[in-house]
Scaffold this motif. Structure first.
Motif, mmCIF file in Angstrom:
data_model
loop_
_atom_site.group_PDB
_atom_site.id
_atom_site.type_symbol
_atom_site.label_atom_id
_atom_site.label_comp_id
_atom_site.label_asym_id
_atom_site.label_seq_id
_atom_site.Cartn_x
_atom_site.Cartn_y
_atom_site.Cartn_z
ATOM 1 N N UNK A 102 0.459 -1.029 -0.082
ATOM 2 C CA UNK A 102 -0.001 -0.028 0.345
ATOM 3 C C UNK A 102 0.720 0.706 -0.151
ATOM 4 N N UNK A 103 0.311 1.760 -0.878
ATOM 5 C CA UNK A 103 1.504 3.458 -0.908
ATOM 6 C C UNK A 103 0.563 4.313 -0.509
ATOM 7 N N UNK A 104 -0.070 5.578 0.755
ATOM 8 C CA UNK A 104 -0.552 5.843 0.539
ATOM 9 C C UNK A 104 0.071 7.451 1.469
ATOM 10 N N UNK A 105 -0.280 8.401 0.676
ATOM 11 C CA UNK A 105 -0.407 9.544 1.096
ATOM 12 C C UNK A 105 -1.727 10.866 0.239
ATOM 13 N N UNK A 106 -1.945 11.605 1.867
ATOM 14 C CA UNK A 106 -2.897 12.535 1.394
ATOM 15 C C UNK A 106 -2.260 13.379 0.529
ATOM 16 N N UNK A 107 -3.366 14.558 -0.165
ATOM 17 C CA UNK A 107 -3.130 15.002 -0.726
ATOM 18 C C UNK A 107 -2.107 16.509 -0.531
ATOM 19 N N UNK A 108 -2.402 16.771 0.761
ATOM 20 C CA UNK A 108 -2.184 18.160 1.152
ATOM 21 C C UNK A 108 -0.110 17.526 0.836
ATOM 22 N N UNK A 114 5.897 12.998 3.054
ATOM 23 C CA UNK A 114 5.493 12.702 4.638
ATOM 24 C C UNK A 114 4.659 12.005 3.150
ATOM 25 N N UNK A 115 4.891 10.659 2.870
ATOM 26 C CA UNK A 115 3.823 9.416 2.438
ATOM 27 C C UNK A 115 4.683 8.490 3.105
ATOM 28 N N UNK A 116 4.141 7.838 2.443
ATOM 29 C CA UNK A 116 4.484 6.076 3.574
ATOM 30 C C UNK A 116 4.236 5.112 2.212
ATOM 31 N N UNK A 117 4.692 3.960 2.156
ATOM 32 C CA UNK A 117 6.256 4.343 2.664
ATOM 33 C C UNK A 117 6.527 5.401 2.318
ATOM 34 N N UNK A 118 8.098 5.971 2.362
ATOM 35 C CA UNK A 118 8.916 6.615 1.816
ATOM 36 C C UNK A 118 8.899 7.345 -0.193
ATOM 37 N N UNK A 120 7.216 6.294 -2.999
ATOM 38 C CA UNK A 120 6.093 6.189 -2.349
ATOM 39 C C UNK A 120 5.307 7.244 -4.110
ATOM 40 N N UNK A 121 4.441 5.806 -5.292
ATOM 41 C CA UNK A 121 4.125 6.141 -6.152
ATOM 42 C C UNK A 121 3.350 7.419 -6.359
ATOM 43 N N UNK A 122 2.036 7.638 -5.418
ATOM 44 C CA UNK A 122 1.819 9.352 -5.138
ATOM 45 C C UNK A 122 2.656 10.493 -4.792
ATOM 46 N N UNK A 123 3.598 10.227 -4.507
ATOM 47 C CA UNK A 123 4.281 11.308 -4.068
ATOM 48 C C UNK A 123 5.529 12.053 -5.346
ATOM 49 N N UNK A 124 5.152 13.216 -6.128
ATOM 50 C CA UNK A 124 5.920 14.056 -6.803
ATOM 51 C C UNK A 124 7.025 13.698 -7.389
ATOM 52 N N UNK A 125 8.080 14.252 -5.787
ATOM 53 C CA UNK A 125 9.211 14.553 -5.649
ATOM 54 C C UNK A 125 9.667 12.674 -5.560
ATOM 55 N N UNK A 126 9.333 11.882 -6.050
ATOM 56 C CA UNK A 126 9.771 11.004 -6.625
ATOM 57 C C UNK A 126 9.674 10.024 -8.003
ATOM 58 N N UNK A 127 9.620 10.938 -8.953
ATOM 59 C CA UNK A 127 9.389 10.859 -10.079
ATOM 60 C C UNK A 127 10.646 11.433 -10.750
ATOM 61 N N UNK A 128 11.180 11.383 -11.416
ATOM 62 C CA UNK A 128 11.904 11.579 -12.340
ATOM 63 C C UNK A 128 11.296 13.188 -13.288
ATOM 64 N N UNK A 129 12.295 13.649 -13.657
ATOM 65 C CA UNK A 129 10.965 15.143 -14.559
ATOM 66 C C UNK A 129 12.068 15.533 -15.354
ATOM 67 N N UNK A 130 11.246 15.566 -16.447
ATOM 68 C CA UNK A 130 12.275 15.391 -17.696
ATOM 69 C C UNK A 130 11.152 16.966 -18.509
ATOM 70 N N UNK A 131 12.000 18.347 -18.916
ATOM 71 C CA UNK A 131 10.729 18.871 -19.895
ATOM 72 C C UNK A 131 11.164 18.577 -21.065
ATOM 73 N N UNK A 132 10.394 18.764 -21.930
ATOM 74 C CA UNK A 132 9.567 17.870 -23.206
ATOM 75 C C UNK A 132 9.869 19.490 -23.242
#
Length: 152
Positions: A102-108, A114-118, A120-132
């Motif tokens: 389970x990946x849990x992350x309140x929208x705020x 501060x998502x669990x686990x750290x 986390x699929x719902x945490x935007x800072x966990x994504x690699x970002x590339x400007x296209x």
């Protein structure tokens, strides 16, 4: 003379307002979100909204070594959030052998880490970002064997 001054002022104000309206129209932002499964297992993602229990979960099937791509659009200057963020605050990763994570992350908290686990699929800072382009960004997330190892 006063009448012409009044009309001239109105004309200048109208032109200024029209020009201001034209400069505030910004381009719509586009987000391309790619989730790749490199866990070694086929899996299904079920995205839930705990705040709205009547809403059916969004289900994404993700066989091993495949990706799913979702495109979304946002207002001027805002990140375009995919369904994962706009429709839910928890994601259940269901692996083919019955294990779950389970990946849990309140929208705020989706940008605050501060998502669990750290990781986390719902945490935007966990994504690699590339400007296209100026208006388009690609956000990539890979589900790995380490995620599968955490599943119970």
């Amino acid at each position: 003379m006063n009448k012409y001054l009044h009309y001239g002022t109105l004309l200048l104000l109208s032109a200024a307002m029209l020009s201001a309206c034209q400069t505030t129209v910004d381009e719509e932002q586009k987000g391309v979100f790619i989730i790749t499964n490199q866990s070694g297992q086929d899996l299904e993602l079920k995205i839930y909204s705990t705040g709205n229990r009547q809403q059916l979960p969004l289900i994404l099937r993700l066989p091993n070594t495949t990706s799913v791509e979702r495109v979304s659009y946002g207002g001027a200057g805002n990140i375009a959030y995919p369904e994962l963020f706009s429709q839910g605050d928890s994601v259940r990763l269901l692996f083919q052998d019955g294990k779950q994570l389970l990946h849990y992350c309140p929208q705020a908290q989706q940008t605050g880490g501060q998502c669990l686990p750290l990781r986390n699929l719902l945490a935007l800072n966990q994504y690699q970002v590339e400007a296209l382009s100026e208006q388009t960004s690609r956000f990539s997330y890979t589900i790995t064997a380490a995620d599968y190892a955490l599943a119970r």
